[in-house]
Scaffold this active site. Structure first.
Site, PDB file in Angstrom:
ATOM      1  N   TRP A 112      34.359  51.881  64.579  1.00 22.84           N
ATOM      2  CA  TRP A 112      34.340  51.212  65.881  1.00 22.84           C
ATOM      3  C   TRP A 112      35.727  51.060  66.484  1.00 22.84           C
ATOM      4  O   TRP A 112      35.885  51.134  67.699  1.00 22.84           O
ATOM      5  CB  TRP A 112      33.613  49.864  65.799  1.00 22.84           C
ATOM      6  CG  TRP A 112      32.147  50.073  65.596  1.00 22.84           C
ATOM      7  CD1 TRP A 112      31.415  49.744  64.489  1.00 22.84           C
ATOM      8  CD2 TRP A 112      31.215  50.704  66.502  1.00 22.84           C
ATOM      9  NE1 TRP A 112      30.095  50.125  64.640  1.00 22.84           N
ATOM     10  CE2 TRP A 112      29.953  50.707  65.872  1.00 22.84           C
ATOM     11  CE3 TRP A 112      31.334  51.265  67.779  1.00 22.84           C
ATOM     12  CZ2 TRP A 112      28.810  51.248  66.475  1.00 22.84           C
ATOM     13  CZ3 TRP A 112      30.195  51.803  68.384  1.00 22.84           C
ATOM     14  CH2 TRP A 112      28.965  51.789  67.731  1.00 22.84           C
ATOM     15  N   LYS A 147      23.868  42.409  67.247  1.00 19.10           N
ATOM     16  CA  LYS A 147      24.089  42.424  65.811  1.00 19.10           C
ATOM     17  C   LYS A 147      23.771  41.049  65.227  1.00 19.10           C
ATOM     18  O   LYS A 147      22.966  40.918  64.344  1.00 19.10           O
ATOM     19  CB  LYS A 147      25.554  42.766  65.486  1.00 19.10           C
ATOM     20  CG  LYS A 147      26.047  44.054  66.155  1.00 19.10           C
ATOM     21  CD  LYS A 147      25.519  45.312  65.482  1.00 19.10           C
ATOM     22  CE  LYS A 147      25.660  46.571  66.324  1.00 19.10           C
ATOM     23  NZ  LYS A 147      27.024  46.977  66.618  1.00 19.10           N
ATOM     24  N   ASP A 207      37.261  42.775  68.793  1.00 26.60           N
ATOM     25  CA  ASP A 207      35.847  43.135  68.828  1.00 26.60           C
ATOM     26  C   ASP A 207      35.175  42.402  67.669  1.00 26.60           C
ATOM     27  O   ASP A 207      35.377  42.738  66.509  1.00 26.60           O
ATOM     28  CB  ASP A 207      35.706  44.656  68.669  1.00 26.60           C
ATOM     29  CG  ASP A 207      34.247  45.112  68.617  1.00 26.60           C
ATOM     30  OD1 ASP A 207      33.345  44.256  68.657  1.00 26.60           O
ATOM     31  OD2 ASP A 207      34.021  46.336  68.541  1.00 26.60           O
TER      32      ASP A 207
HETATM   33  C1  LIG Z   1      27.626  48.050  67.412  1.00 27.51           C
HETATM   34  C2  LIG Z   1      29.047  47.874  67.654  1.00 27.51           C
HETATM   35  C3  LIG Z   1      29.638  48.290  68.849  1.00 27.51           C
HETATM   36  C4  LIG Z   1      28.878  49.002  69.957  1.00 27.51           C
HETATM   37  O1  LIG Z   1      27.939  48.156  70.499  1.00 27.51           O
HETATM   38  P1  LIG Z   1      26.993  48.625  71.699  1.00 27.51           P
HETATM   39  O2  LIG Z   1      26.475  47.323  72.188  1.00 27.51           O
HETATM   40  O3  LIG Z   1      25.960  49.504  71.113  1.00 27.51           O
HETATM   41  O4  LIG Z   1      27.820  49.302  72.707  1.00 27.51           O
HETATM   42  C5  LIG Z   1      30.987  48.059  69.009  1.00 27.51           C
HETATM   43  N1  LIG Z   1      31.718  47.464  68.066  1.00 27.51           N
HETATM   44  C6  LIG Z   1      31.171  47.041  66.912  1.00 27.51           C
HETATM   45  C7  LIG Z   1      32.027  46.372  65.895  1.00 27.51           C
HETATM   46  C8  LIG Z   1      29.826  47.234  66.663  1.00 27.51           C
HETATM   47  O5  LIG Z   1      29.281  46.819  65.519  1.00 27.51           O
END
Ligand SMILES: *Cc1c(COP(=O)(O)O)cnc(C)c1O
Length: 362
Positions: free
Chosen positions: A103, A197, A173
């Site tokens: 990511w 998530k 993030d």
């Molecule tokens: C899943 C995830 C993303 C991407 O998320 P989307 O909502 O599908 O764009 C980005 N960063 C991390 C750490 C993730 O787990």
């Protein structure tokens, strides 16, 4: 009540707390006397405005977000923020990124379209199984921000200590760890998370940004939807927001407050993760893939000695009612995502199953 639900170890979208799903069910046909479902409601209505206002306030309470930070509920998932962050925060056109897995790599690739990206530390040399030392990074003076992916969902690693940014703002993030434990928001300039998530349904990300970082002097070509200043001025409703996700996440915020907040959530998450990691450390068949001190509380990748055996285990777990344990192709093996809503019983049951599987093969 027994709904016949499976223990779902998906990396996302993932489990939600059952009491929240039940409440949503109960309000489905007629939300609190409004005569309609939240899905059918105008986002400009008073009743929906109250849902948004409460969600913002409950999140503020839950994370103890200081008054000088703004909270945005945006669409486009975490992925849109990979671009929105450089577009909004790059003043000098330069940012430092730490590369720790899939990511952060994606975020780096996107940011490179908009400015100079300096990868100041990386753990690529050992397939992202550790967090590199970030105590003395080489950070140019005119760097606009330092970027981390605080919990790498695919590789299953997390920071024990935030980087020393040497006075630059930190952007994080937190998609796969959001609300999993207490967070000192003042340590960051911007925190963001896709909610599917650890919080609610897919299709929304939360952005928490320090007020003074919201700029109006942006390149006029920045898409209006991606401008934090416009979104903030319009209370995240410049256009029609993801009303449903805001509503569901609001319920999860209230639920987390009711169980004792993020301190209690962290206690439960640590307890759950320990059960699984202790097993992996004792097992002769399975082993974790991440250096111990950087293991994620949320995403637990593990492998056997062969890809064939990995596949066999995945198949057996699925047949036994434990879903979505197949590891990501870049790591292989298995991955158990044990987010906030995964009950301890689910982890205990999985470990019992894996123990039995191992014993039968001995
Ligand atoms: C899943 C995830 C993303 C991407 O998320 P989307 O909502 O599908 O764009 C980005 N960063 C991390 C750490 C993730 O787990």
């Amino acid at each position: 009540m027994n709904y016949g639900r499976t223990y779902n170890f998906s990396a996302g979208p993932a489990m939600m707390p059952e009491p929240v799903l039940e409440e949503i069910r109960d309000e489905m046909m007629n939300y609190r006397g409004s005569g309609m479902c939240v899905m059918e409601m105008s986002h400009r209505s008073k009743v929906f405005q109250q849902i948004v206002d409460e969600a913002v306030q409950d999140l503020r309470d839950l994370m103890h977000i200081p008054d000088n930070y703004r909270i945005l509920f945006l669409q486009g998932g975490a992925t849109l923020q990979f671009a929105a962050i450089p577009l909004n925060l790059m003043k000098n056109g330069k940012a430092v990124y730490i590369e720790t897995g899939a990511w952060s790599k994606k975020a780096i690739a996107e940011a490179k379209k908009y400015g100079e990206v300096i990868v100041a530390a990386s753990s690529k040399d050992r397939n992202f199984s550790y967090i590199p030392d970030c105590s003395d990074l080489d950070i140019p003076e005119d760097t606009d921000y330092v970027y981390i992916c605080e919990n790498e969902t695919i590789h299953g690693l997390t920071y024990q200590q935030l980087p020393n940014t040497k006075g630059h703002i930190l952007v994080s993030d937190q998609s796969s760890m959001f609300l999993s434990k207490p967070c000192n928001v003042a340590d960051y300039g911007l925190i963001y998370a896709g909610v599917q998530k650890n919080v609610g349904p897919a299709g929304m990300s939360v952005v928490i940004i320090r007020e003074d970082l919201i700029r109006e002097d942006l390149d006029p070509k920045v898409p209006v939807y991606m401008r934090y200043d416009i979104q903030d001025k319009n209370g995240s409703m410049y256009n029609t927001p993801n009303c449903w996700a805001i509503y569901c996440c609001g319920k999860v915020f209230k639920y987390l407050k009711s169980i004792g907040g993020l301190e209690e959530m962290a206690r439960r998450n640590e307890e759950k993760a320990k059960i699984l990691y202790d097993f992996l450390d004792e097992s002769k068949m399975f082993r974790g893939t991440v250096d111990k001190e950087f293991r994620s509380l949320m995403n637990v990748p593990f492998v056997t000695e062969s890809a064939d055996l990995d596949a066999e285990v995945v198949k057996a777990t699925k047949a036994a009612g434990y879903d979505n344990l197949k590891g990501h192709k870049s790591v292989g093996g298995l991955r158990a995502s044990i987010y906030n809503a995964m009950p301890k019983e689910g982890v205990v049951a999985l470990v019992e199953f894996l123990k039995k599987f191992e014993a039968e093969r001995q």
